[in-house]
Design an enzyme around this catalytic site. Structure first.
Site, PDB file in Angstrom:
ATOM      1  N   GLY A  68       5.113   1.259   7.020  1.00  0.00           N
ATOM      2  CA  GLY A  68       4.268   2.284   6.414  1.00  0.00           C
ATOM      3  C   GLY A  68       3.693   1.939   5.057  1.00  0.00           C
ATOM      4  O   GLY A  68       3.111   2.800   4.395  1.00  0.00           O
ATOM      5  N   PRO A  87       9.400  -5.126   4.454  1.00  0.00           N
ATOM      6  CA  PRO A  87       9.838  -4.855   5.825  1.00  0.00           C
ATOM      7  C   PRO A  87       8.649  -4.696   6.771  1.00  0.00           C
ATOM      8  O   PRO A  87       7.557  -4.292   6.362  1.00  0.00           O
ATOM      9  CB  PRO A  87      10.611  -3.532   5.698  1.00  0.00           C
ATOM     10  N   LYS A  91       0.840  -1.203   0.000  1.00  0.00           N
ATOM     11  CA  LYS A  91       0.000   0.000   0.000  1.00  0.00           C
ATOM     12  C   LYS A  91       0.869   1.244   0.000  1.00  0.00           C
ATOM     13  O   LYS A  91       1.870   1.314   0.719  1.00  0.00           O
ATOM     14  CB  LYS A  91      -0.881  -0.006   1.254  1.00  0.00           C
ATOM     15  N   ASP A 122      -6.521   0.062   7.710  1.00  0.00           N
ATOM     16  CA  ASP A 122      -6.062  -0.019   6.319  1.00  0.00           C
ATOM     17  C   ASP A 122      -6.559  -1.263   5.596  1.00  0.00           C
ATOM     18  O   ASP A 122      -6.411  -1.371   4.372  1.00  0.00           O
ATOM     19  CB  ASP A 122      -4.528  -0.007   6.251  1.00  0.00           C
ATOM     20  N   GLY A 159       2.032  -3.661   5.267  1.00  0.00           N
ATOM     21  CA  GLY A 159       2.392  -5.065   5.195  1.00  0.00           C
ATOM     22  C   GLY A 159       1.414  -5.982   5.907  1.00  0.00           C
ATOM     23  O   GLY A 159       0.877  -6.924   5.319  1.00  0.00           O
ATOM     24  N   GLY A 160       1.152  -5.714   7.189  1.00  0.00           N
ATOM     25  CA  GLY A 160       0.226  -6.549   7.951  1.00  0.00           C
ATOM     26  C   GLY A 160      -1.192  -6.463   7.429  1.00  0.00           C
ATOM     27  O   GLY A 160      -1.891  -7.484   7.321  1.00  0.00           O
ATOM     28  N   SER A 161      -1.633  -5.258   7.089  1.00  0.00           N
ATOM     29  CA  SER A 161      -2.986  -5.078   6.558  1.00  0.00           C
ATOM     30  C   SER A 161      -3.132  -5.735   5.199  1.00  0.00           C
ATOM     31  O   SER A 161      -4.160  -6.359   4.895  1.00  0.00           O
ATOM     32  CB  SER A 161      -3.312  -3.585   6.450  1.00  0.00           C
ATOM     33  N   ALA A 162      -2.109  -5.601   4.354  1.00  0.00           N
ATOM     34  CA  ALA A 162      -2.146  -6.229   3.039  1.00  0.00           C
ATOM     35  C   ALA A 162      -2.148  -7.753   3.168  1.00  0.00           C
ATOM     36  O   ALA A 162      -2.848  -8.450   2.416  1.00  0.00           O
ATOM     37  CB  ALA A 162      -0.953  -5.770   2.208  1.00  0.00           C
TER      38      ALA A 162
END
Length: 275
Positions: free
Chosen positions: A99, A95, A10, A137, A102-105
């Site tokens: 920002g 990483p 994102k 997100d 990563g976790g939301s995606a």
């Protein structure tokens, strides 16, 4: 049969913080865009839910119930009474705490993946609605389309505008994680104004990231990255989200390669394109 799904990185083309709520959350306005690359999830039907994590950043995550991937899987299994399990593997290419969602995606990609694996036949909107309580997100990441987000970022208006698609994208991270909570807490409370409305590209160029000054104080390397990127004359460069990842957009691959050559070789980079 093994199924796979990309967790598209994102990008916040602009991120304006408008107000701090009494409950500590913030009203924002943001322009979401998504990379063609990101983490990759794989899964096949199994008797139980399980998670294996590998990839260059896999060692920084726990493969337990604190991980959003397993939380999403458990939520969908319970919500729809699914009798099957799933053996899930996360190839962690992005990483952590960087920002770029990563976790939301990963959470959103898990939902898309299990929707196919378990034959749930859910719409993207249904998945976004179910997963919204797990992270602000995540709804935008479910769709992974250019969009305008307001509120905490969960209220979306899609912006199907070819002015940003297929642009060459360079992501840069100094391999220093920053705390989203700390960055928002440091925000001074000054409303700098709304994101412009109209064409997404014009709005992005005229926009800003209100979290960048606070993030740069915590991680001064962000300023260094942005200075180096600006020397390559990108069409747009900015910090994404709460940092520390920065991005630059270029009209051609040669310009991107030139910009990449200016960067510290110890930094993490990804060259891809916008979706």
């Amino acid at each position: 049969m093994d199924h796979s799904e990309v967790a598209f990185a994102k990008i916040n083309l602009a991120l304006h913080v408008r107000r701090r709520r009494a409950n500590g959350y913030h009203d924002i306005e943001t322009l979401f865009a998504f990379a063609q690359g990101g983490d990759v999830l794989h899964a096949h039907v199994s008797d139980a839910l399980s998670l294996e994590i590998d990839g260059p950043f896999g060692s920084g995550l726990a493969a337990d119930n604190t991980n959003l991937v397993l939380q999403v899987a458990a939520l969908l299994k319970s919500h729809f009474g699914v009798s099957q399990g799933a053996a899930i593997r996360l190839d962690k290419q992005l990483p952590i705490a960087s920002g770029i969602g990563g976790g939301s995606a990963d959470a959103a990609a898990t939902a898309r993946l299990l929707n196919r694996l378990w034959g749930l036949n859910l719409s993207e909107q249904a998945m976004a609605d179910i997963l919204a309580p797990l992270g602000a997100d995540i709804p935008a990441c479910v769709f992974s389309r250019p969009s305008f987000g307001v509120g905490t970022g969960t209220d979306l208006e899609f912006l199907d505008d070819s002015s940003i698609t297929a642009r060459h994208l360079l992501l840069v991270n100094p391999l220093e994680s920053v705390s989203t909570e700390a960055i928002f807490k440091a925000w001074g409370g000054l409303d700098g104004g709304a994101v412009g409305r109209g064409g997404i590209w014009e709005a992005a160029v005229a926009g800003r990231n209100d979290l960048a000054p606070m993030a740069s104080d915590i991680c001064p390397m962000i300023t260094n990255i942005l200075e180096r990127l600006s020397q390559a004359n990108p069409a747009l460069s900015r910090m994404s989200g709460s940092g520390a990842t920065c991005f630059a957009l270029f009209d051609d691959a040669a310009s991107l390669d030139s910009a990449r050559s200016r960067l510290d070789p110890h930094w993490w980079t990804m060259a891809t394109m916008l979706r």
